[in-house]
Enzyme design. Structure first.
Site, short mmCIF file in Angstrom:
data_model
loop_
_atom_site.label_atom_id
_atom_site.label_comp_id
_atom_site.label_asym_id
_atom_site.label_seq_id
_atom_site.Cartn_x
_atom_site.Cartn_y
_atom_site.Cartn_z
N GLU A 171 7.63 -18.96 1.59
CA GLU A 171 9.25 -19.41 1.37
C GLU A 171 10.27 -18.33 1.53
O GLU A 171 10.32 -17.35 0.82
CB GLU A 171 9.24 -20.00 -0.05
CG GLU A 171 8.24 -21.26 -0.27
CD GLU A 171 8.75 -22.54 0.43
OE1 GLU A 171 10.07 -22.56 0.67
OE2 GLU A 171 7.94 -23.33 0.66
N GLU A 175 13.57 -21.61 -8.13
CA GLU A 175 13.19 -21.49 -6.46
C GLU A 175 11.89 -21.95 -6.55
O GLU A 175 11.42 -22.65 -5.69
CB GLU A 175 13.60 -20.23 -5.89
CG GLU A 175 13.02 -20.40 -4.74
CD GLU A 175 13.85 -21.17 -3.69
OE1 GLU A 175 13.43 -21.90 -2.97
OE2 GLU A 175 15.11 -21.02 -3.87
N GLU A 189 9.28 -29.53 -3.08
CA GLU A 189 9.14 -29.67 -1.63
C GLU A 189 7.86 -30.03 -1.07
O GLU A 189 7.67 -30.64 -0.24
CB GLU A 189 10.10 -28.58 -0.90
CG GLU A 189 11.49 -28.63 -1.14
CD GLU A 189 12.40 -27.61 -0.35
OE1 GLU A 189 11.69 -26.82 0.29
OE2 GLU A 189 13.64 -27.91 -0.40
#
Length: 125
Positions: A35, A76, A83
């Protein structure tokens, strides 16, 4: 119909704590490896946390500034997990998938805005 029980749920005591620590480390490592946004926010945290220790005049001001930065990392991680789970289910374009991802992104944006507000209030009084 009963759900199968996870074999990992039976662990107790020190073994459970060690397993949880290992899973947590694996999650942090995966987020850092895969990420870009998480990596950027980690580097920002590595800059801002020492700065908060230096600029904060009281323990409470330091805690507020550092807590705001850590909140960005937490949000996050949750956004990235959302996701990943959604992408595992389907890569097709679907309005509900878009909505879920957009909401996760909005949560990160609000956490980043929170850093700005907290730091401004602490530093400007």
């Amino acid at each position: 119909m009963t759900q199968p029980v996870s074999p990992y749920k039976g662990k107790t005591g020190l073994r459970r704590v060690l397993n949880a620590a290992g899973y947590s480390w694996a999650g942090l490592s995966a987020a850092f490896r895969h990420e870009d946004a998480f990596r950027q926010e980690v580097f920002l945290a590595l800059l801002l946390i020492p700065l908060a220790l230096y600029l904060g005049e009281t323990g409470i001001s330091r805690a507020l500034m550092i807590g705001a930065v850590l909140l960005v990392l937490i949000v996050e991680l949750l956004n990235s997990a959302l996701e990943a789970a959604v992408d595992r289910i389907s890569l097709e374009h679907h309005q509900l998938i878009k909505r879920a991802k957009d909401m996760g992104s909005a949560a990160v944006m609000i956490a980043l805005a929170n850093v700005v507000v907290v730091w401004a209030l602490v530093l400007l009084g």
